[in-house]
Design a protein around this motif. Structure first.
Motif, PDB file in Angstrom:
ATOM      1  N   ALA A  45       2.995  17.425   0.283  1.00 60.52           N
ATOM      2  CA  ALA A  45       2.144  18.495   0.816  1.00 60.52           C
ATOM      3  C   ALA A  45       0.875  18.656  -0.021  1.00 60.52           C
ATOM      4  O   ALA A  45      -0.217  18.850   0.524  1.00 60.52           O
ATOM      5  N   GLU A  46       1.008  18.567  -1.335  1.00 60.64           N
ATOM      6  CA  GLU A  46      -0.163  18.689  -2.210  1.00 60.64           C
ATOM      7  C   GLU A  46      -1.130  17.525  -2.003  1.00 60.64           C
ATOM      8  O   GLU A  46      -2.345  17.729  -1.944  1.00 60.64           O
ATOM      9  N   LYS A  50      -5.059  17.690  -0.635  1.00 66.01           N
ATOM     10  CA  LYS A  50      -6.162  17.106  -1.390  1.00 66.01           C
ATOM     11  C   LYS A  50      -6.895  16.024  -0.594  1.00 66.01           C
ATOM     12  O   LYS A  50      -8.101  15.860  -0.730  1.00 66.01           O
ATOM     13  N   ALA A  51      -6.163  15.272   0.223  1.00 68.67           N
ATOM     14  CA  ALA A  51      -6.758  14.179   0.991  1.00 68.67           C
ATOM     15  C   ALA A  51      -7.197  14.614   2.389  1.00 68.67           C
ATOM     16  O   ALA A  51      -7.699  13.807   3.167  1.00 68.67           O
ATOM     17  N   GLU A  52      -6.980  15.900   2.702  1.00 64.26           N
ATOM     18  CA  GLU A  52      -7.313  16.443   4.020  1.00 64.26           C
ATOM     19  C   GLU A  52      -6.595  15.676   5.128  1.00 64.26           C
ATOM     20  O   GLU A  52      -7.181  15.265   6.131  1.00 64.26           O
ATOM     21  N   LEU A  53      -5.288  15.486   4.909  1.00 62.54           N
ATOM     22  CA  LEU A  53      -4.406  14.850   5.879  1.00 62.54           C
ATOM     23  C   LEU A  53      -3.218  15.771   6.095  1.00 62.54           C
ATOM     24  O   LEU A  53      -3.083  16.778   5.417  1.00 62.54           O
ATOM     25  N   THR A  54      -2.344  15.432   7.017  1.00 61.35           N
ATOM     26  CA  THR A  54      -1.141  16.239   7.193  1.00 61.35           C
ATOM     27  C   THR A  54      -0.020  15.691   6.314  1.00 61.35           C
ATOM     28  O   THR A  54      -0.015  14.504   5.952  1.00 61.35           O
ATOM     29  N   GLU A  55       0.915  16.562   5.991  1.00 62.14           N
ATOM     30  CA  GLU A  55       2.064  16.127   5.195  1.00 62.14           C
ATOM     31  C   GLU A  55       2.857  15.056   5.942  1.00 62.14           C
ATOM     32  O   GLU A  55       3.316  14.078   5.343  1.00 62.14           O
ATOM     33  N   GLY A  56       2.991  15.214   7.243  1.00 65.80           N
ATOM     34  CA  GLY A  56       3.697  14.215   8.052  1.00 65.80           C
ATOM     35  C   GLY A  56       3.029  12.848   7.976  1.00 65.80           C
ATOM     36  O   GLY A  56       3.705  11.819   7.944  1.00 65.80           O
ATOM     37  N   TYR A  57       1.711  12.854   7.955  1.00 61.34           N
ATOM     38  CA  TYR A  57       0.975  11.591   7.871  1.00 61.34           C
ATOM     39  C   TYR A  57       1.204  10.921   6.516  1.00 61.34           C
ATOM     40  O   TYR A  57       1.371   9.707   6.438  1.00 61.34           O
ATOM     41  N   ILE A  58       1.255  11.722   5.449  1.00 62.16           N
ATOM     42  CA  ILE A  58       1.549  11.173   4.120  1.00 62.16           C
ATOM     43  C   ILE A  58       2.931  10.532   4.129  1.00 62.16           C
ATOM     44  O   ILE A  58       3.114   9.420   3.620  1.00 62.16           O
ATOM     45  N   HIS A  59       3.903  11.212   4.723  1.00 60.49           N
ATOM     46  CA  HIS A  59       5.256  10.643   4.803  1.00 60.49           C
ATOM     47  C   HIS A  59       5.257   9.328   5.588  1.00 60.49           C
ATOM     48  O   HIS A  59       5.926   8.370   5.194  1.00 60.49           O
ATOM     49  N   MET A  60       4.500   9.281   6.675  1.00 61.01           N
ATOM     50  CA  MET A  60       4.415   8.043   7.463  1.00 61.01           C
ATOM     51  C   MET A  60       3.821   6.908   6.640  1.00 61.01           C
ATOM     52  O   MET A  60       4.307   5.780   6.677  1.00 61.01           O
ATOM     53  N   GLU A  96       3.810   6.602   3.348  1.00 62.78           N
ATOM     54  CA  GLU A  96       4.726   6.223   2.276  1.00 62.78           C
ATOM     55  C   GLU A  96       5.935   5.436   2.783  1.00 62.78           C
ATOM     56  O   GLU A  96       6.501   4.641   2.043  1.00 62.78           O
ATOM     57  N   ARG A  97       6.320   5.647   4.013  1.00 64.99           N
ATOM     58  CA  ARG A  97       7.420   4.874   4.600  1.00 64.99           C
ATOM     59  C   ARG A  97       6.933   3.534   5.149  1.00 64.99           C
ATOM     60  O   ARG A  97       7.730   2.702   5.539  1.00 64.99           O
ATOM     61  N   GLY A  98       5.629   3.364   5.220  1.00 65.27           N
ATOM     62  CA  GLY A  98       5.084   2.152   5.809  1.00 65.27           C
ATOM     63  C   GLY A  98       5.189   2.174   7.323  1.00 65.27           C
ATOM     64  O   GLY A  98       5.097   1.145   7.979  1.00 65.27           O
ATOM     65  N   ALA A  99       5.347   3.369   7.885  1.00 67.14           N
ATOM     66  CA  ALA A  99       5.576   3.518   9.319  1.00 67.14           C
ATOM     67  C   ALA A  99       4.312   3.399  10.155  1.00 67.14           C
ATOM     68  O   ALA A  99       4.385   3.331  11.366  1.00 67.14           O
ATOM     69  N   ARG A 100       3.164   3.373   9.526  1.00 61.30           N
ATOM     70  CA  ARG A 100       1.913   3.280  10.285  1.00 61.30           C
ATOM     71  C   ARG A 100       1.826   1.953  11.010  1.00 61.30           C
ATOM     72  O   ARG A 100       1.213   1.851  12.051  1.00 61.30           O
ATOM     73  N   GLY A 101       2.411   0.906  10.428  1.00 64.24           N
ATOM     74  CA  GLY A 101       2.414  -0.388  11.085  1.00 64.24           C
ATOM     75  C   GLY A 101       1.080  -1.107  11.067  1.00 64.24           C
ATOM     76  O   GLY A 101       0.944  -2.154  11.670  1.00 64.24           O
ATOM     77  N   ARG A 102       0.087  -0.557  10.417  1.00 66.45           N
ATOM     78  CA  ARG A 102      -1.227  -1.194  10.331  1.00 66.45           C
ATOM     79  C   ARG A 102      -1.708  -1.131   8.901  1.00 66.45           C
ATOM     80  O   ARG A 102      -1.199  -0.391   8.090  1.00 66.45           O
ATOM     81  N   PHE A 108       0.828  -1.204   0.000  1.00 70.41           N
ATOM     82  CA  PHE A 108       0.000   0.000   0.000  1.00 70.41           C
ATOM     83  C   PHE A 108       0.865   1.259   0.000  1.00 70.41           C
ATOM     84  O   PHE A 108       0.639   2.178  -0.786  1.00 70.41           O
ATOM     85  N   HIS A 109       1.866   1.287   0.869  1.00 73.90           N
ATOM     86  CA  HIS A 109       2.684   2.499   0.968  1.00 73.90           C
ATOM     87  C   HIS A 109       3.415   2.791  -0.343  1.00 73.90           C
ATOM     88  O   HIS A 109       3.554   3.944  -0.734  1.00 73.90           O
ATOM     89  N   SER A 110       3.842   1.762  -1.041  1.00 76.51           N
ATOM     90  CA  SER A 110       4.510   1.947  -2.331  1.00 76.51           C
ATOM     91  C   SER A 110       3.536   2.460  -3.387  1.00 76.51           C
ATOM     92  O   SER A 110       3.884   3.318  -4.201  1.00 76.51           O
ATOM     93  N   ARG A 111       2.304   1.935  -3.361  1.00 76.35           N
ATOM     94  CA  ARG A 111       1.295   2.380  -4.331  1.00 76.35           C
ATOM     95  C   ARG A 111       0.980   3.862  -4.127  1.00 76.35           C
ATOM     96  O   ARG A 111       0.871   4.612  -5.095  1.00 76.35           O
ATOM     97  N   VAL A 112       0.838   4.283  -2.872  1.00 78.11           N
ATOM     98  CA  VAL A 112       0.545   5.689  -2.596  1.00 78.11           C
ATOM     99  C   VAL A 112       1.681   6.561  -3.130  1.00 78.11           C
ATOM    100  O   VAL A 112       1.445   7.536  -3.845  1.00 78.11           O
ATOM    101  N   ARG A 113       2.911   6.203  -2.793  1.00 78.56           N
ATOM    102  CA  ARG A 113       4.071   6.987  -3.250  1.00 78.56           C
ATOM    103  C   ARG A 113       4.157   7.016  -4.778  1.00 78.56           C
ATOM    104  O   ARG A 113       4.333   8.075  -5.383  1.00 78.56           O
TER     105      ARG A 113
END
Length: 87
Positions: free
Chosen positions: A20-21, A25-35, A37-43, A4-9
């Protein structure tokens, strides 16, 4: 099948969006997008998250997930066919 994280990136870059863009558009934070994309969410992604990102990336949820497991909103376990058949 990709993660999933690779597909998003990959889709973000294909669309020419910065993190940031996409976040805007997704009404999320840039930090959350980075998390994500790194697969750091762990879920696994929730359905709400998949919908937000799919809409922002102009793809269907199916195209975004490309076989990834999805957890119902607020849950950490994937939705499976067995769960749909439970009484």
């Amino acid at each position: 099948m990709s993660d999933f994280h690779s597909r998003v990136r990959d889709l973000r870059k294909l669309r020419g969006f910065s993190a940031a863009e996409l976040a805007e558009k997704a009404e999320l934070t840039e930090g959350y997008i980075h998390m994500i994309e790194r697969g750091a969410r762990g879920r696994r992604p929730t359905l709400d998250l998949a919908r937000r990102l799919a809409r922002a990336l102009s793809v269907t949820v199916d195209e975004l997930l490309d076989g990834a497991d999805v957890a119902p909103d607020g849950a950490e376990e994937p939705v499976t066919d067995d769960a749909a058949e439970a009484p």
